[in-house]
Design a protein around this motif. Structure first.
Motif, short mmCIF file in Angstrom:
data_model
loop_
_atom_site.label_atom_id
_atom_site.label_comp_id
_atom_site.label_asym_id
_atom_site.label_seq_id
_atom_site.Cartn_x
_atom_site.Cartn_y
_atom_site.Cartn_z
N ALA A 1 56.24 17.59 -16.19
CA ALA A 1 55.61 18.96 -15.90
C ALA A 1 55.42 19.80 -17.34
O ALA A 1 56.15 19.42 -18.51
CB ALA A 1 56.65 19.83 -15.11
N ASP A 2 54.70 20.72 -17.47
CA ASP A 2 54.65 21.56 -18.75
C ASP A 2 55.21 22.99 -18.56
O ASP A 2 55.84 23.27 -17.39
CB ASP A 2 53.17 21.62 -19.23
N CYS B 1 54.93 25.12 -15.20
CA CYS B 1 55.34 24.65 -13.95
C CYS B 1 56.73 25.60 -13.28
O CYS B 1 57.41 25.73 -14.13
CB CYS B 1 55.91 23.18 -13.89
N LYS C 1 48.80 15.51 -12.69
CA LYS C 1 49.35 14.68 -13.52
C LYS C 1 49.80 13.39 -13.67
O LYS C 1 49.91 12.53 -14.22
CB LYS C 1 50.21 15.65 -14.49
N GLU D 1 52.02 27.36 -11.94
CA GLU D 1 51.85 26.31 -10.93
C GLU D 1 53.02 25.67 -10.25
O GLU D 1 54.05 25.27 -10.94
CB GLU D 1 50.90 25.18 -11.65
N GLN E 1 51.16 20.08 -10.12
CA GLN E 1 51.02 19.44 -11.31
C GLN E 1 51.38 18.13 -11.18
O GLN E 1 50.78 17.18 -12.01
CB GLN E 1 52.17 20.01 -12.18
N CYS F 1 60.16 20.48 -11.21
CA CYS F 1 59.80 20.37 -12.60
C CYS F 1 60.25 19.33 -13.30
O CYS F 1 61.08 19.62 -14.17
CB CYS F 1 59.29 21.79 -13.14
#
Length: 633
Positions: A158-159, A162, A214, A205, A210, A154
């Motif tokens: 990533a957010d 993740c 993303k 996720e 992601q 991540c």
């Protein structure tokens, strides 16, 4: 420059190509004017490459696991015998007999020439989005040239959702003699243990998921939000079209050489991935999930299983796309198209089963490492190819190497199918404008690739994945089913099944009645009934398209219906134009357009024999052909 287009597009009396009597062929069964395969290996590899595509890797294994594991192979094999193989053999025979592409070959039944137009248009739509998938593979291929795969952790993109492992949210536990429900922090702080089957996990996720959304796609919220063109995907799309154009610039003469590598090497990579996957911890669980303990024979009682088997066979073999007719049209007249059809179909289905072992062995290892059930890492379609499998590969030692091999395999599988799809389009142009194509093949092929590249740019915007899914949902579905159903009705019930069998015997030799018993049974009864059932079922169970949890707006669904209508509307339009151009009363016009055109038959005079000695040279005055009464011979 272009000369006069072929009148067969809008005339019942069809003279698409001239048959020169002297010096028109290198030998008695090949045509130097249209071109022929240099040898049979090139043809077979091209056919295998066309039939074996991305669906063999990302759709068949998932359907097998979903529909009873090993039990699914029973309806799958039956549908191969009852629907796939009969249509495959029919199209190969049709193209080889007349040495014509998917539109011009309908001089066999001028009223149905719109079916050929529909096939070519569907192939055009598919070519647009299929090269976008190849562009995705190229992007991931280039991204694999890093010491650490960019989707392995991540990273900054990533957010907070993740995660590489599941995070427990809450569960039940025994506290002071009572069963309580508490969040996981309380459970840990009091040294408690969660009770079995009571654990709830936080939504999370994988990094690969992601990264796909993303970074790779820069995916927008839906079809309504087009966003910008993703420049690196656009460059990958351009590169994929350059590869396709370079491989096809001399037609089958160049593509026939390329397939020696693109058709064979994916099997080498699959074998490497299978061997590596089988040595990993958890691989056994993955294999058992695919085709072992999960096998459920009772699933055969569900109609949905049989429908899935039929649709997978139908689309996997690429029948009714026009490509089989186009590729077979470059065969020599006396080639054994029967054995070729058997070989390609069996190879295609065996590849699907083989790919499943390679895929699920590594997915089993992924489930083992992430401490999740195999069912939670199994996906279909794009999620399997660009989320689940990349995530599994990132957990292997020397992960960039395995990632490179996997996406290189996807690239080759996609290119093989794309070569044949574009060859279908160029073959159609060649049959309509033979002289222009002979002199200007390279610029025409280049122009076609450039045109399709610009059409595909909408598929590499931030909403591009929604367009790819929309085209796949509509154009690669009902349009093909409708074309296939009309194709078999036209050839078997109007042109005449027995007459068609005699045409085949002119190529492969006389066969016994028992030899044709199975094919007659399928062509006359079983296959058309199955096609009609699949078509009706698909329409009756229609659901508005969606990508994951993202529903399409109503205007998006309307665009999908417009695309499919644009493909199939030419079937009645061309039929009406043919009837208007014909002479006599309405019934006489219908009868005239339901008879083969005067120049229907083998392309070379030396192959026509007595049955087709009446074929008219387009340079001479039209002659009427004697025909048997009625429609079915």
């Amino acid at each position: 420059l272009w000369g006069n287009p072929d009148p067969s597009l809008f005339s019942c009396k069809d003279f698409s190509l001239s048959n020169e009597k002297d010096g028109q062929a290198n030998d008695s069964s090949g045509s130097s004017e249209r071109g022929n395969w240099s040898n049979k290996s090139e043809y077979l590899l091209s056919m295998v490459g066309y039939a074996v595509g991305l669906g063999n890797v990302w759709r068949f294994p998932y359907l097998t696991y979903q529909n009873g594991g090993g039990a699914f192979l029973i309806p799958y094999t039956l549908m191969l015998a009852l629907a796939g193989l009969p249509l495959f053999f029919m199209e190969c025979s049709l193209g080889q007999f007349a040495s014509q592409g998917p539109i011009s070959v309908w001089r066999v039944l001028p009223l149905f020439q719109g079916v050929g137009v529909s096939m070519v248009l569907v192939s055009t739509f598919v070519a647009i989005y299929y090269n976008v998938i190849i562009a995705y593979s190229l992007y991931y291929l280039f991204a694999s040239f890093q010491k650490v795969l960019p989707w392995s952790e991540c990273f900054s993109w990533a957010d907070e959702s993740c995660t590489k492992t599941q995070l427990v949210s809450d569960c039940n536990a025994t506290y002071n003699g009572e069963i309580i429900h508490a969040n996981y922090s309380f459970i840990v702080s009091h040294n408690l243990t969660c009770l079995n089957n009571t654990i709830n996990y936080k939504p999370g996720e994988f990094p690969s998921q992601q990264y796909w959304n993303k970074v790779a796609l820069k995916r927008s919220s839906g079809l309504d939000e087009t966003g910008d063109i993703v420049w690196y995907l656009a460059l990958c799309l351009l590169l994929s079209w350059i590869i396709v154009g370079a491989a096809l610039f001399k037609g089958i003469k160049s593509s026939g050489k390329v397939v020696y590598f693109t058709a064979i090497f994916p099997y080498v990579i699959l074998l490497i991935l299978l061997v590596r996957g089988a040595t990993l911890e958890g691989a056994r669980e993955g294999i058992e999930y695919y085709i072992g303990k999960q096998s459920n024979i009772t699933k055969l009682m569900e109609a949905e299983v049989w429908k899935d088997a039929a649709t997978q066979i139908f689309f996997s073999l690429s029948v009714a796309w026009g490509g089989l007719v186009a590729l077979s049209s470059y065969n020599k007249f006396n080639n054994n198209c029967y054995s070729d059809a058997i070989f390609v179909c069996v190879t295609n289905c065996a590849t699907s089963v083989f790919a499943g072992f390679a895929i699920f062995s590594i997915l089993g290892h992924m489930a083992f490492v992430s401490e999740r059930p195999v069912s939670e890492v199994v996906d279909s379609g794009f999620d399997l190819a660009f989320v689940a499998y990349p995530e599994a590969l990132s957990r292997l030692p020397i992960s960039p190497l395995w990632s490179f091999l996997f996406f290189f395999m996807l690239l080759l599988l996609g290119l093989d199918s794309q070569f044949a799809t574009i060859e279908t389009i160029t073959t159609t142009i060649q049959d309509i404008y033979p002289q222009a194509m002979k002199k200007l093949r390279v610029p025409i092929t280049l122009a076609a690739c450039i045109f399709l590249f610009f059409l595909g740019l909408v598929c590499v915007t931030q909403a591009g994945i929604y367009w790819v899914n929309l085209i796949d949902h509509f154009c690669a579905g009902w349009g093909i089913l409708i074309a296939a159903l009309l194709e078999i009705i036209g050839i078997i019930y109007i042109y005449g099944g027995n007459r068609f069998i005699e045409d085949i015997e002119m190529m492969i030799g006389k066969k016994s009645c028992s030899f044709w018993l199975w094919w007659r049974l399928c062509w006359f009864f079983i296959t058309p009934v199955l096609l009609a059932a699949i078509l009706v079922w698909s329409l009756a169970t229609f659901q508005s398209p969606s990508y994951g949890s993202v529903a399409y707006p109503e205007w998006g669904t309307a665009v999908g219906w417009c695309m499919i209508m644009f493909c199939v509307i030419w079937i009645p339009i061309v039929a009406v134009v043919k009837l208007v151009k014909a002479e006599g009363s309405l019934w006489q016009r219908v009868v005239s357009c339901c008879r083969p055109a005067p120049n229907w038959g083998p392309y070379l005079e030396s192959n026509r024999g007595e049955r087709y000695s009446h074929i008219v040279d387009p340079k001479k005055k039209e002659l009427e052909i004697p025909t048997v009464s009625g429609f079915v011979y």
